[in-house]
Design a protein around this motif. Sequence first.
Motif, PDB file in Angstrom:
ATOM      1  N   LEU B  16      13.240  11.823  26.428  1.00 51.52           N
ATOM      2  CA  LEU B  16      12.129  12.699  26.823  1.00 51.52           C
ATOM      3  C   LEU B  16      12.639  13.902  27.616  1.00 51.52           C
ATOM      4  CD1 LEU B  16       9.144  13.386  26.965  1.00 51.52           C
ATOM      5  CD2 LEU B  16       8.944  11.918  28.979  1.00 51.52           C
ATOM      6  N   GLU B  17      13.561  13.647  28.537  1.00 51.68           N
ATOM      7  CA  GLU B  17      14.090  14.769  29.328  1.00 51.68           C
ATOM      8  C   GLU B  17      14.771  15.797  28.429  1.00 51.68           C
ATOM      9  OE1 GLU B  17      16.404  12.659  32.260  1.00 51.68           O
ATOM     10  OE2 GLU B  17      14.794  12.826  33.759  1.00 51.68           O
ATOM     11  N   ALA B  18      15.499  15.302  27.427  1.00 51.95           N
ATOM     12  CA  ALA B  18      16.204  16.217  26.520  1.00 51.95           C
ATOM     13  C   ALA B  18      15.199  17.054  25.723  1.00 51.95           C
ATOM     14  CB  ALA B  18      17.107  15.432  25.574  1.00 51.95           C
ATOM     15  N   CYS B  19      14.133  16.410  25.230  1.00 53.72           N
ATOM     16  CA  CYS B  19      13.139  17.144  24.434  1.00 53.72           C
ATOM     17  C   CYS B  19      12.367  18.146  25.291  1.00 53.72           C
ATOM     18  CB  CYS B  19      12.161  16.171  23.766  1.00 53.72           C
ATOM     19  SG  CYS B  19      12.903  15.256  22.403  1.00 53.72           S
ATOM     20  N   ARG B  20      12.009  17.722  26.518  1.00 50.23           N
ATOM     21  CA  ARG B  20      11.268  18.641  27.385  1.00 50.23           C
ATOM     22  C   ARG B  20      12.123  19.868  27.725  1.00 50.23           C
ATOM     23  NH1 ARG B  20       8.578  16.512  32.505  1.00 50.23           N
ATOM     24  NH2 ARG B  20       6.901  17.962  32.050  1.00 50.23           N
ATOM     25  N   ALA B  21      13.399  19.624  27.986  1.00 50.06           N
ATOM     26  CA  ALA B  21      14.287  20.743  28.312  1.00 50.06           C
ATOM     27  C   ALA B  21      14.411  21.689  27.118  1.00 50.06           C
ATOM     28  CB  ALA B  21      15.656  20.212  28.725  1.00 50.06           C
ATOM     29  N   ASP B  22      14.515  21.106  25.925  1.00 55.68           N
ATOM     30  CA  ASP B  22      14.643  21.918  24.708  1.00 55.68           C
ATOM     31  C   ASP B  22      13.383  22.769  24.514  1.00 55.68           C
ATOM     32  OD1 ASP B  22      16.382  22.220  22.158  1.00 55.68           O
ATOM     33  OD2 ASP B  22      14.350  21.931  21.367  1.00 55.68           O
ATOM     34  N   ALA B  23      12.222  22.129  24.702  1.00 57.30           N
ATOM     35  CA  ALA B  23      10.952  22.850  24.516  1.00 57.30           C
ATOM     36  C   ALA B  23      10.798  23.946  25.566  1.00 57.30           C
ATOM     37  CB  ALA B  23       9.787  21.873  24.576  1.00 57.30           C
ATOM     38  N   ALA B  24      11.226  23.669  26.797  1.00 54.95           N
ATOM     39  CA  ALA B  24      11.116  24.667  27.863  1.00 54.95           C
ATOM     40  C   ALA B  24      11.991  25.871  27.536  1.00 54.95           C
ATOM     41  CB  ALA B  24      11.523  24.051  29.197  1.00 54.95           C
ATOM     42  N   ARG B  25      13.191  25.573  27.010  1.00 53.58           N
ATOM     43  CA  ARG B  25      14.119  26.643  26.634  1.00 53.58           C
ATOM     44  C   ARG B  25      13.521  27.510  25.521  1.00 53.58           C
ATOM     45  NH1 ARG B  25      18.080  26.859  23.150  1.00 53.58           N
ATOM     46  NH2 ARG B  25      17.814  24.711  22.467  1.00 53.58           N
ATOM     47  N   ARG B  26      12.718  26.888  24.659  1.00 52.87           N
ATOM     48  CA  ARG B  26      12.105  27.634  23.560  1.00 52.87           C
ATOM     49  C   ARG B  26      10.781  28.276  23.971  1.00 52.87           C
ATOM     50  NH1 ARG B  26      14.866  26.244  18.903  1.00 52.87           N
ATOM     51  NH2 ARG B  26      16.056  24.315  19.073  1.00 52.87           N
ATOM     52  N   GLY B  27      10.477  28.214  25.268  1.00 57.10           N
ATOM     53  CA  GLY B  27       9.323  28.967  25.774  1.00 57.10           C
ATOM     54  C   GLY B  27       7.985  28.291  25.570  1.00 57.10           C
ATOM     55  N   ARG B  28       7.929  26.963  25.672  1.00 53.39           N
ATOM     56  CA  ARG B  28       6.631  26.302  25.509  1.00 53.39           C
ATOM     57  C   ARG B  28       5.735  26.621  26.719  1.00 53.39           C
ATOM     58  NH1 ARG B  28       6.582  24.418  29.878  1.00 53.39           N
ATOM     59  NH2 ARG B  28       7.639  22.564  30.704  1.00 53.39           N
ATOM     60  N   ASP B  29       4.435  26.788  26.431  1.00 53.96           N
ATOM     61  CA  ASP B  29       3.480  27.061  27.504  1.00 53.96           C
ATOM     62  C   ASP B  29       2.776  25.802  27.963  1.00 53.96           C
ATOM     63  OD1 ASP B  29       3.640  30.064  27.366  1.00 53.96           O
ATOM     64  OD2 ASP B  29       3.030  29.624  25.307  1.00 53.96           O
ATOM     65  N   ARG B  30       2.561  24.886  27.022  1.00 48.97           N
ATOM     66  CA  ARG B  30       1.863  23.643  27.353  1.00 48.97           C
ATOM     67  C   ARG B  30       2.582  22.468  26.719  1.00 48.97           C
ATOM     68  NH1 ARG B  30      -4.440  23.408  26.185  1.00 48.97           N
ATOM     69  NH2 ARG B  30      -4.248  21.517  27.427  1.00 48.97           N
ATOM     70  N   GLU B  31       2.194  21.264  27.212  1.00 47.77           N
ATOM     71  CA  GLU B  31       2.758  20.055  26.610  1.00 47.77           C
ATOM     72  C   GLU B  31       1.626  19.145  26.159  1.00 47.77           C
ATOM     73  OE1 GLU B  31       6.912  19.158  28.817  1.00 47.77           O
ATOM     74  OE2 GLU B  31       5.137  18.868  30.069  1.00 47.77           O
ATOM     75  N   ALA B  32       1.904  18.348  25.136  1.00 46.46           N
ATOM     76  CA  ALA B  32       0.939  17.334  24.711  1.00 46.46           C
ATOM     77  C   ALA B  32       1.703  16.043  24.429  1.00 46.46           C
ATOM     78  CB  ALA B  32       0.198  17.797  23.461  1.00 46.46           C
ATOM     79  N   PHE B  33       1.169  14.929  24.965  1.00 48.99           N
ATOM     80  CA  PHE B  33       1.772  13.617  24.725  1.00 48.99           C
ATOM     81  C   PHE B  33       0.854  12.851  23.783  1.00 48.99           C
ATOM     82  CE2 PHE B  33       3.524  15.164  28.630  1.00 48.99           C
ATOM     83  CZ  PHE B  33       4.856  14.761  28.589  1.00 48.99           C
ATOM     84  N   LEU B  34       1.420  12.420  22.655  1.00 51.00           N
ATOM     85  CA  LEU B  34       0.588  11.841  21.595  1.00 51.00           C
ATOM     86  C   LEU B  34       0.606  10.312  21.580  1.00 51.00           C
ATOM     87  CD1 LEU B  34       1.471  14.414  18.787  1.00 51.00           C
ATOM     88  CD2 LEU B  34      -0.578  14.336  20.202  1.00 51.00           C
ATOM     89  N   GLY B  35       0.843   9.714  22.746  1.00 53.36           N
ATOM     90  CA  GLY B  35       0.696   8.264  22.837  1.00 53.36           C
ATOM     91  C   GLY B  35       1.990   7.485  22.743  1.00 53.36           C
ATOM     92  N   ASP B  36       1.919   6.225  23.224  1.00 51.51           N
ATOM     93  CA  ASP B  36       3.074   5.330  23.311  1.00 51.51           C
ATOM     94  C   ASP B  36       4.161   5.892  24.235  1.00 51.51           C
ATOM     95  OD1 ASP B  36       1.807   3.458  21.832  1.00 51.51           O
ATOM     96  OD2 ASP B  36       3.178   3.501  20.121  1.00 51.51           O
ATOM     97  N   LEU B  37       3.716   6.167  25.466  1.00 54.72           N
ATOM     98  CA  LEU B  37       4.694   6.541  26.493  1.00 54.72           C
ATOM     99  C   LEU B  37       5.602   5.359  26.778  1.00 54.72           C
ATOM    100  CD1 LEU B  37       2.260   8.341  28.986  1.00 54.72           C
ATOM    101  CD2 LEU B  37       4.067   9.439  27.646  1.00 54.72           C
ATOM    102  N   VAL B  38       5.015   4.144  26.687  1.00 57.94           N
ATOM    103  CA  VAL B  38       5.766   2.944  27.090  1.00 57.94           C
ATOM    104  C   VAL B  38       6.038   2.046  25.885  1.00 57.94           C
ATOM    105  CG1 VAL B  38       4.726   3.065  29.380  1.00 57.94           C
ATOM    106  CG2 VAL B  38       3.683   1.602  27.630  1.00 57.94           C
ATOM    107  N   GLY B  39       6.653   0.899  26.179  1.00 59.93           N
ATOM    108  CA  GLY B  39       7.006  -0.067  25.143  1.00 59.93           C
ATOM    109  C   GLY B  39       8.434   0.150  24.694  1.00 59.93           C
TER     110      GLY B  39
END
Lengths: 484, 246
Positions: B16-39
């Motif tokens: 998750l940290e890697a994906c968030r960093a990648d998205a931030a680098r690409r200039g994302r304005d918002r985030e959306a989590f589509l379920g199954d944070l856990v498990g």
Amino acid sequence: MASELSFAPPRTLALVPGVVIDGFRLVSSIGEGGTAFLFRVEAAERPDPGFPLLMKLPRIGNGQPAESLLAFEMEAMILPTVQGRHLPRYVASRDITATPYLAMEWIDGTLLEDIARAAPLADDRVAALGAALADALHALHRQDVIHHDIKPANVLLRADGSAVLLDLGFAHHAHLPDLLAEERRYAAGSAPYMSPEQLNGSREDPRGDLFALGAVLYELSTGALPFGTPPTLRAMENRLWAAVVPPRARAATIAPWLQEIILRCLEPDPAVRYQSAAHVAFDLRHPDQVPLTTRAHHLRPPGLVTQYRRWRRLKRALADRGRLQAKPHTMAAHAPVLLVAIDTSHPEDPRHAALQAATRQLVSLHHESRVLAVSVVAPAEIDAAHPLESSASGQQLSHRLRLADWLAPTALPPDRLSLHVIESEDPATALLDIAGANHVDLIVLGAPRPDEAALAWWRSTASTVTARARCSVHVVRVGEGQGD
Amino acid sequence: MRIALFADVHANLQALEACRADAARRGRDREAFLGDLVGYGADAAAVVDLAMAAVQDGAVSVRGNHDDAIDGESGYLNEMARAGVAHARATLNETQRAHLKHLPLIVRSAEACFVHGSADAPERFRYLDGIDAAKRCAAAAEAPITFVGHVHEQRLYFATLGERMHLLTPTPGIAIPVPRHRRCVAVVGSVGQPRDRNPMAAYALYDATRRTLTFHRVSYDHRAAAQRIRAAGLPESIAYRVEHGI
């Protein structure tokens, strides 16, 4: 889900010169096709891109087939993703939520359709036009796009002889949604050029474009269409497995090499056709290098038994869809063109063995790879005492024989190999020119020896070619203690 | 406006940290989590904390079936998944559990719909596993584009003519036009447990202004993530999946 037609508002804007659409002023109507209006336009309320402009406005509303809107959307989606001088430059577009349009570069040239009216054309003219079209197709295929509607009406020739592909409405892009994936259409103007697999619904095989290219070549050289103009899709399907009347049966003056190329493009089974447009372009430019098979000599269509066997084979091939599922650029990658620079003036050079070994390795990687073996020699000086032996043609012949001997251990079949002896004082430029003209993917050549490197690395052929080549370069070095 | 879409994180903090960093680098304005944070994974608590903070900052977050199982029924899950849920139950605090429990099942606007399984009956966590499922989802979504997870592979279903839909297996890094008049359902791929034999983390970036969708794959230390799973005493098969992307 609502059908997309309900999104398209009725057109209230009259399409007449002077009207401004999204910053483009309509200048003059230049055509009205079945699916779109075409206008020359100029940038009125937006920055001028610096070249002439054309605007395509799809017909919308009641009575228009929904497929024409899909085709418009496909072209507007794919055109911005492709580059190069073989397509009009994309400028702007707007989707069907407002007055839809696609603005692009207007290119001055002659439609191949107009040239084809004078068919049958001479072999060299057919070859020049066909090679230009094949160059354009190769450029498109390398960008993972298949045109799917190659016909003379969709090809424009620039004054310099190069071809521009028009109308990407039926094209397929390997990485983008294909809105026409399930459409099986019968378009009267296009069907005579369509490959069996395309009629069968395949959208993902670039070799269908090579079939269409074959049909265009056939038309240019004979003045007739290889399968006529069947009135329906079904009739077209039934015609395709029937073998083509060989071009030479229509005009005996057509050269066997040209018939060979045309009939190889028109093979119903894509696996038996040429595997890349670059190869067709090469053969059209080097008639003397085309290996002739039985195709070249047929003067009448094959007998019924042969036709039946072909039909059986084709049906099996079409059923085996797995074979037809390669992305265009991967297809090109499986049929790479290698240029091997061979110094036949110094046959004793220790680098030859290493270069031969590297060539053997590289050609073994791909079943469809082709080799251009090139020797650049100094221009012949005529020796007055032995004019024949020292003539230019004598020099050509002796170096060609050396090239053939050099390549014999690779055991490459003749249709994957061509030999070129070029006379030039500047080997690097000669190699780069031939590589550029023949869609070479990889140049293989020897590195300078250690003793040469210290002196003249900066001006050696290898460094110039490596620096200036537009493809990959494989520089073969003989290691220490080797080649002595 | 660019929205980064993360699905099926499955307690894989590194991914998750890697994906968030990648998205931030690409200039994302918002985030959306589509379920199954856990498990499945080892870091449920850290992942939920991260998602909670993101929601505070305006992120969309919907409930997946693994999130749902923390305070609900988990008997239907397979052994591997039950082990992951049990580990999450043991490591999450009350606040984190309450956050998961109160996540909405579906979030929709006039422009887009976010759901874990499918927009038709979101509470049933249906798999979007084909054209027919995509048509049902698109019909129920009431929005031009729907973003889902649950199926751990990247897919784009798009409408062609009339009721017809077609499937594109996207190539990472290619911006795909998604015009407003053409309904789409995007399966964005799994951040924490990809299953296409490629261990790289998967997410997607939606550019709502240009109306393009780009699927991405991100390198991260999947061996370290697998080691975390082993160290937490979770089944070896989960670690193996993360290591090999299967």
